[in-house]
Design a protein around this motif. Structure first.
Motif, PDB file in Angstrom:
ATOM      1  N   LYS A 245       0.839  -1.193   0.000  1.00 25.00           N
ATOM      2  CA  LYS A 245       0.000   0.000   0.000  1.00 25.00           C
ATOM      3  C   LYS A 245       0.878   1.249   0.000  1.00 25.00           C
ATOM      4  O   LYS A 245       1.759   1.402   0.839  1.00 25.00           O
ATOM      5  N   LEU A 246       0.618   2.132  -0.972  1.00 25.14           N
ATOM      6  CA  LEU A 246       1.358   3.385  -1.085  1.00 25.14           C
ATOM      7  C   LEU A 246       0.609   4.532  -0.422  1.00 25.14           C
ATOM      8  O   LEU A 246       1.220   5.458   0.099  1.00 25.14           O
ATOM      9  N   GLY A 247      -0.694   4.512  -0.481  1.00 23.71           N
ATOM     10  CA  GLY A 247      -1.509   5.595   0.046  1.00 23.71           C
ATOM     11  C   GLY A 247      -2.957   5.312  -0.271  1.00 23.71           C
ATOM     12  O   GLY A 247      -3.352   4.168  -0.456  1.00 23.71           O
ATOM     13  N   SER A 248      -3.738   6.381  -0.375  1.00 19.40           N
ATOM     14  CA  SER A 248      -5.147   6.224  -0.737  1.00 19.40           C
ATOM     15  C   SER A 248      -5.593   7.429  -1.557  1.00 19.40           C
ATOM     16  O   SER A 248      -4.978   8.498  -1.511  1.00 19.40           O
ATOM     17  N   VAL A 249      -6.660   7.232  -2.306  1.00 22.56           N
ATOM     18  CA  VAL A 249      -7.199   8.316  -3.118  1.00 22.56           C
ATOM     19  C   VAL A 249      -7.826   9.335  -2.175  1.00 22.56           C
ATOM     20  O   VAL A 249      -8.719   9.017  -1.404  1.00 22.56           O
TER      21      VAL A 249
ATOM     22  N   SER B   1      -9.159  13.546 -14.769  1.00 17.66           N
ATOM     23  CA  SER B   1      -7.785  13.734 -15.214  1.00 17.66           C
ATOM     24  C   SER B   1      -6.777  13.181 -14.219  1.00 17.66           C
ATOM     25  O   SER B   1      -5.753  12.633 -14.607  1.00 17.66           O
ATOM     26  N   TYR B   2      -7.062  13.374 -12.934  1.00 18.60           N
ATOM     27  CA  TYR B   2      -6.123  12.968 -11.893  1.00 18.60           C
ATOM     28  C   TYR B   2      -6.854  12.281 -10.749  1.00 18.60           C
ATOM     29  O   TYR B   2      -7.959  12.667 -10.391  1.00 18.60           O
ATOM     30  N   ALA B   3      -6.169  11.328 -10.163  1.00 18.03           N
ATOM     31  CA  ALA B   3      -6.537  10.846  -8.835  1.00 18.03           C
ATOM     32  C   ALA B   3      -5.465  11.436  -7.933  1.00 18.03           C
ATOM     33  O   ALA B   3      -4.270  11.279  -8.189  1.00 18.03           O
ATOM     34  N   VAL B   4      -5.865  12.173  -6.927  1.00 20.92           N
ATOM     35  CA  VAL B   4      -4.888  12.767  -6.016  1.00 20.92           C
ATOM     36  C   VAL B   4      -4.747  11.827  -4.833  1.00 20.92           C
ATOM     37  O   VAL B   4      -5.692  11.609  -4.079  1.00 20.92           O
ATOM     38  N   MET B   5      -3.556  11.253  -4.722  1.00 23.32           N
ATOM     39  CA  MET B   5      -3.293  10.263  -3.692  1.00 23.32           C
ATOM     40  C   MET B   5      -2.623  10.904  -2.487  1.00 23.32           C
ATOM     41  O   MET B   5      -1.685  11.686  -2.632  1.00 23.32           O
TER      42      MET B   5
ATOM     43  N   ARG C  70       1.501  14.263   2.137  1.00 21.48           N
ATOM     44  CA  ARG C  70       1.657  14.947   0.859  1.00 21.48           C
ATOM     45  C   ARG C  70       0.627  14.392  -0.107  1.00 21.48           C
ATOM     46  O   ARG C  70       0.164  13.275   0.042  1.00 21.48           O
ATOM     47  N   TYR C  71       0.297  15.216  -1.091  1.00 23.59           N
ATOM     48  CA  TYR C  71      -0.696  14.831  -2.084  1.00 23.59           C
ATOM     49  C   TYR C  71      -0.026  14.729  -3.444  1.00 23.59           C
ATOM     50  O   TYR C  71       0.665  15.650  -3.873  1.00 23.59           O
ATOM     51  N   HIS C  72      -0.229  13.595  -4.082  1.00 24.86           N
ATOM     52  CA  HIS C  72       0.394  13.307  -5.372  1.00 24.86           C
ATOM     53  C   HIS C  72      -0.669  13.127  -6.436  1.00 24.86           C
ATOM     54  O   HIS C  72      -1.416  12.146  -6.405  1.00 24.86           O
ATOM     55  N   PRO C  73      -0.762  14.065  -7.390  1.00 28.31           N
ATOM     56  CA  PRO C  73      -1.684  13.863  -8.502  1.00 28.31           C
ATOM     57  C   PRO C  73      -1.132  12.770  -9.424  1.00 28.31           C
ATOM     58  O   PRO C  73       0.028  12.825  -9.834  1.00 28.31           O
ATOM     59  N   LEU C  74      -1.935  11.782  -9.684  1.00 27.87           N
ATOM     60  CA  LEU C  74      -1.556  10.696 -10.590  1.00 27.87           C
ATOM     61  C   LEU C  74      -2.481  10.751 -11.803  1.00 27.87           C
ATOM     62  O   LEU C  74      -3.694  10.914 -11.641  1.00 27.87           O
TER      63      LEU C  74
END
Length: 125
Positions: A36-40, A53-57, A68-72
């Motif tokens: 597990k890296l994170g969650s949406v 366009s993005y899921a922000v994880m 931190r928030y990562h747009p994927l």
């Protein structure tokens, strides 16, 4: 040739292709090894085209501190029914160097930022 005229069968099948936004938020995101890296946290939808366009994880931190928030790119995620979450071709090291932001510092999500995010993950924008 016989046609299936049972509309409830179509509705049942169609329901598997759609999901309510509130059910996506909080869904786990895993790497290919099943870690597990994170969650949406949320996702970004085009105002005019209606496409995600993005899921922000959300990644890292504890109880929201240091998170931190990562747009994927949405196309980078694949839903895995066995895991009950999304799978991405990432490891933590690649994620640590990815475009990200802290709570309250959301980017503008303009063309330049989109090119940066999509380019980092090897997708065309």
């Amino acid at each position: 040739m016989a046609y299936d005229t049972d509309t409830t069968a179509f509705e049942r099948d169609d329901a598997h292709n759609l999901i309510a936004s509130d059910r996506v938020e909080g869904t786990a995101v895993y790497n290919r090894e099943g870690e597990k890296l994170g969650s949406v946290h949320h996702f970004m939808v085009g105002k005019r085209n209606g496409k995600v366009s993005y899921a922000v994880m959300s990644f890292g931190g504890f109880l929201g501190v240091g998170e931190r928030y990562h747009p994927l790119p949405w196309d980078a995620l694949t839903y895995d029914t066995d895991l009950g979450g999304y799978v991405v071709d990432l490891d933590e090291d690649k994620l640590k160097g990815a475009p990200s932001y802290e709570r309250g510092q959301e980017p503008s999500y303009d063309q330049a930022y989109g090119s940066q995010v999509y380019g980092y993950y090897g997708f065309g924008y």
